[in-house]
Design a protein around this motif. Structure first.
Motif, PDB file in Angstrom:
ATOM      1  N   ARG A  25       0.823  -1.198   0.000  1.00 35.76           N
ATOM      2  CA  ARG A  25       0.000   0.000   0.000  1.00 35.76           C
ATOM      3  C   ARG A  25       0.863   1.257   0.000  1.00 35.76           C
ATOM      4  NH1 ARG A  25      -4.933  -2.127   1.947  1.00 35.76           N
ATOM      5  NH2 ARG A  25      -5.311  -3.649   0.300  1.00 35.76           N
ATOM      6  N   ARG A  26       1.909   1.191   0.784  1.00 34.83           N
ATOM      7  CA  ARG A  26       2.771   2.359   0.894  1.00 34.83           C
ATOM      8  C   ARG A  26       3.502   2.614  -0.415  1.00 34.83           C
ATOM      9  NH1 ARG A  26       2.987   3.272   6.382  1.00 34.83           N
ATOM     10  NH2 ARG A  26       4.987   4.317   6.595  1.00 34.83           N
ATOM     11  N   SER A  59       1.214   4.141  -2.916  1.00 36.98           N
ATOM     12  CA  SER A  59       0.892   5.546  -2.667  1.00 36.98           C
ATOM     13  C   SER A  59       2.004   6.489  -3.106  1.00 36.98           C
ATOM     14  CB  SER A  59       0.593   5.767  -1.181  1.00 36.98           C
ATOM     15  OG  SER A  59       1.799   5.955  -0.473  1.00 36.98           O
ATOM     16  N   SER A 103      -4.225   8.402  -2.724  1.00 36.13           N
ATOM     17  CA  SER A 103      -5.081   7.216  -2.648  1.00 36.13           C
ATOM     18  C   SER A 103      -5.001   6.726  -1.215  1.00 36.13           C
ATOM     19  CB  SER A 103      -4.598   6.121  -3.598  1.00 36.13           C
ATOM     20  OG  SER A 103      -3.375   5.601  -3.157  1.00 36.13           O
ATOM     21  N   PRO A 114      -4.489  -1.090   6.527  1.00 35.10           N
ATOM     22  CA  PRO A 114      -3.081  -1.115   6.109  1.00 35.10           C
ATOM     23  C   PRO A 114      -2.880  -0.234   4.886  1.00 35.10           C
ATOM     24  CG  PRO A 114      -4.130  -3.285   5.875  1.00 35.10           C
ATOM     25  CD  PRO A 114      -5.205  -2.293   6.139  1.00 35.10           C
ATOM     26  N   SER A 115      -2.985   1.021   5.098  1.00 31.16           N
ATOM     27  CA  SER A 115      -2.923   1.929   3.953  1.00 31.16           C
ATOM     28  C   SER A 115      -1.718   2.840   4.073  1.00 31.16           C
ATOM     29  CB  SER A 115      -4.184   2.787   3.907  1.00 31.16           C
ATOM     30  OG  SER A 115      -4.078   3.820   4.861  1.00 31.16           O
ATOM     31  N   ALA A 116      -1.535   3.611   3.052  1.00 37.12           N
ATOM     32  CA  ALA A 116      -0.439   4.572   3.048  1.00 37.12           C
ATOM     33  C   ALA A 116      -0.657   5.644   4.095  1.00 37.12           C
ATOM     34  CB  ALA A 116      -0.334   5.216   1.675  1.00 37.12           C
ATOM     35  N   ALA A 117      -1.927   5.839   4.428  1.00 41.95           N
ATOM     36  CA  ALA A 117      -2.246   6.888   5.386  1.00 41.95           C
ATOM     37  C   ALA A 117      -1.741   6.526   6.789  1.00 41.95           C
ATOM     38  CB  ALA A 117      -3.757   7.116   5.426  1.00 41.95           C
TER      39      ALA A 117
END
Lengths: 134, 134
Positions: free
Chosen positions: A115-116, A119, A125, B72-75
């Motif tokens: 995911r990272r 991005s 996103s 599990p995101s970029a955030a």
DNA sequence: GTTGAATCTCACATGGATGTGAGGTTCTAG
DNA sequence: CTAGAACCTCACATCCATGTGAGATTCAAC
């Protein structure tokens, strides 16, 4: 070897060493003045105790196993031996559980990395999914 | 699903479920009267929490990881992700230690078995050795 | 000897997850 | 509508390895 030396060499606090003795897990000779003295063997002993503690055994449990650890002879009581086997089995189960947990953490890490990375290529996103269990 | 049901289905005490909520690890909807209600997802969530606890993570640590587990995101903050990796690594080390301990317990069991078998063939042979470390 | 570091015992404190009990409210079956 | 089971909050108790501090003694070095 004095208690401070043993503490330094094992990385275990002086307090803990006294506690182990109090629990019957470690013994020492005493100087005329009452100070504890240990031989080289003490270092291994303490290291081993630490490993058993780390494996989740209580002082009481370790104490009950001690006959098997010290003199693995026929004279050792059946109950001590049975407990030893029992603890071994519990440890196997525990390790299996931890291994499963490790796997799911690994999956989670992989997922997060993906995911990272995505991005970086495609900013703004965010929050594309939800995973409660791993 | 009420708290008692969730407790029954997960094998975790009602007290602990409330504690998890207090720590911010588990949430619930409330009935008009204030009773907690959970959906099916709660079962998995609690099981997962238990696994993390069993892996030696504290509530605080789990809380700090939660963003990574849930989305599990970029955030997700870098620090949460870093902690996740850190905990993974600690777990690997821990498992390695336990595995070593398991091996030494196994050796000990084998040794004890041998001695015990020998004593059946040859009674009154006692205390034939001493092993402090495994 | 003298001094200062190390040790002694005793005993209370800590932390973290969980147990337990009191006193009161809500829910559900009959 | 009612009984009683389940739930609520609050708060103190428990376990166990370890920390910590006080007050006294011993040991090692000078």
């Amino acid at each position: 070897m004095r208690i401070g030396d043993l503490a330094a060499r094992t990385g275990v606090s002086v307090r803990s060493l006294r506690y182990y003795e109090e629990q019957g897990l470690l013994d020492s000779s005493r100087s005329p003045g009452g100070h504890r003295h240990y031989d080289e063997e003490g270092v291994d002993r303490v290291a081993y105790l630490q490993r058993l503690y780390a494996a989740g055994l209580s002082s009481q449990t370790i104490l009950s196993l001690l006959p098997c650890l010290e003199s693995p002879s026929a004279a050792t009581s059946d109950s001590a031996f049975d407990r030893l086997v029992e603890e071994r089995d519990k440890l196997v189960t525990h390790i299996a559980g931890l291994t499963r947990t490790l796997e799911s953490l690994d999956e989670l890490i992989t997922l997060n990395r993906k995911r990272r990375a995505a991005s970086v290529a495609d900013p703004d996103s965010g929050e594309p999914g939800r995973t409660t269990q791993g």
